[in-house]
Design an enzyme around this catalytic site. Structure first.
Site, PDB file in Angstrom:
ATOM      1  CB  ALA A 122      -0.878   0.011   1.246  1.00  0.00           C
ATOM      2  CE  LYS A 123       5.315   4.889   0.014  1.00  0.00           C
ATOM      3  NZ  LYS A 123       6.465   4.087   0.427  1.00  0.00           N
TER       4      LYS A 123
END
Ligand code: NAD
Length: 433
Positions: A122-123
């Site tokens: 994720a980011k």
């Protein structure tokens, strides 16, 4: 409240300028494509792995210290969670775009898979300019952003960490905001926290330590001795300075290091602890007296055996790759080598330890932090370091074996290893419909 108060621990404002001449994330996805092709990945699965699972865009309204209302835009992308909760940092920067966040989330997916930790990728990010925000404003942004994405967050679903311009102080605010909503303390919702509130021993040194460990393994693989091996390090921040220190402790000779003020060089070896002390006192290397000064680009092409780019992306390009003299490149930074440079380095026989392996020590100890928080039982530093070593050495061996098996370079080998692991879980889980 004053608008002039500034966070004392704001980090890394100068780095990670994206979307410049060669977009490192496009380069990353083109390497993904090549690795997927070499694996003869099923076209359906290829489509799945090329698409982010979830993309969230939120408005983050806050009161500025002046009383004025400002609305910022925030993103969180969960790229792939087939192997476990999504894991990835949150950056505060004016350059943040949805495309960049997507690409970085993909990158995290492959990185976690290379070291075989049970996380997806994720980011997140908020488009804002931290140097022009007070500490109180940053706190309001962090807390409002956290509450805006709270359905996604959680120890079992999505676990953020620090990234560009965010630090352990902000992780503490995320943990507190999430915990206030849940009505109980949930330390495992975020990693990179202060030790006092569930952070892990060894986290600060983990990325540099991982670099040292994989470099040691590369020297062994190539049959090169530790003694007389000369190292040059670009970047003297968290990753570069710790990597330099631990490599020196291992017995390597660190002949050059650089930061954005320039490079220092001593062919007989620098004393890294003294250099660190100097930087603590004077911030930059430019005034260091015990070595020769060189332009920082020269560090990359210096006569040495191991080069550790640990500052910025896109620094080894088609323009300077032919001049690189090192036998081993250990990519402490994300994306320091362009795809064109890769080809040249391969022709020259340079052994590249790719970023998704070389700098994965950080996310590995983040995983340990999450495990310790969930178990409520904390390990001493030796235990953390031993477990990190086991994972880094095993991952290095697996990447080299994959590269040898398919007669590809180590970067492609690392992507193949990652894709194979994520694809295997997708095949086992099947398609929910
Ligand atoms: P940092 O901000 O602590 O240090 C960056 C260093 O690079 C500083 O010394 C800075 O002066 C130097 N620098 C900036 N521009 C330079 C230039 N043109 N030439 C030479 N040096 C220059 O950052 P960090 O945490 O050490 O991260 C460095 C890289 O490693 C980034 O690419 C980051 O994404 C990556 N990385 C960091 C971690 C981590 O745990 N910190 C984990 C994985 C990857």
């Amino acid at each position: 409240m004053s608008t002039t108060s500034r966070p004392s621990l704001l980090i890394r404002p100068e780095k990670d300028t994206f979307l410049n001449e060669e977009n490192p994330f496009e380069a990353m996805m083109s390497r993904f494509d090549y690795a997927a092709e070499r694996l003869s990945l099923d076209p359906g699965l290829y489509k799945v792995l090329r698409s982010p699972e979830k993309q969230i865009i939120v408005s983050v309204p806050i009161h500025r210290d002046s009383g004025e209302v400002e609305v910022f835009t925030g993103y969180r992308v969960l790229y792939n969670t087939s192997r476990g909760p999504a894991k990835g940092g949150i950056r505060f920067d004016m350059q943040v775009t949805l495309d960049e966040v997507k690409a970085l989330a993909a990158w995290m997916t492959w990185k976690c898979a290379v070291v075989n930790i049970p996380f997806g990728g994720a980011k997140g990010g908020v488009v804002c300019d931290p140097p022009n925000l007070s500490l109180a404003e940053l706190e309001r942004i962090t807390r409002r952003y956290t509450s805006a994405i709270i359905e996604t967050l959680g120890p079992d679903s999505d676990v953020p960490a620090p990234d560009v311009n965010t630090n352990e102080r902000m992780m503490a605010w995320i943990m507190d905001t999430y915990s206030m909503h849940k009505r109980h303390t949930v330390t495992a919702v975020v990693t990179g926290k202060p030790i006092e509130m569930g952070g892990s021993q060894g986290r600060r040194e983990a990325t540099g330590r991982g670099c040292m460990l994989v470099t040691r393994e590369a020297l062994k693989t190539l049959g090169l001795p530790i003694r007389d091996t000369r190292v040059a390090v670009q970047g003297f921040g968290n990753v570069g300075s710790i990597a330099a220190q631990l490599m020196e402790e291992l017995g390597l000779t660190v002949v050059a290091v650089s930061d954005k003020s320039g490079g220092i060089y001593n062919p007989k070896g620098l004393r890294i602890k003294e250099v660190q002390q100097h930087v603590r006192q004077h911030r930059f290397l430019s005034e260091y007296k015990e070595a020769d000064h060189i332009p920082n680009e020269q560090v990359l092409t210096l006569d040495c055996d191991v080069l550790v780019p640990a500052a910025l992306e896109n620094v080894i390009t088609s323009k300077n790759a032919r001049d690189v003299k090192a036998r081993i490149i250990c990519e402490g930074a994300n994306g320091p080598t362009t795809a064109n440079a890769d080809r040249i380095l391969e022709e020259k026989g340079v052994f590249v330890i790719p970023d998704i392996l070389a700098n994965a020590g950080g996310v590995t100890v983040s995983y340990f932090e999450w495990v310790q928080d969930r178990g409520g039982y904390f390990w001493d530093e030796d235990t953390v370091n031993q477990r990190l070593e086991r994972i880094m050495v095993q991952s290095f061996d697996e990447v080299v074996a994959m590269a040898n098996k398919h007669s590809v370079n180590t970067r492609v080998g690392a992507y193949m290893q990652a894709i194979e692991r994520v694809a295997a879980v997708h095949r086992l889980r099947g398609m929910y419909a």
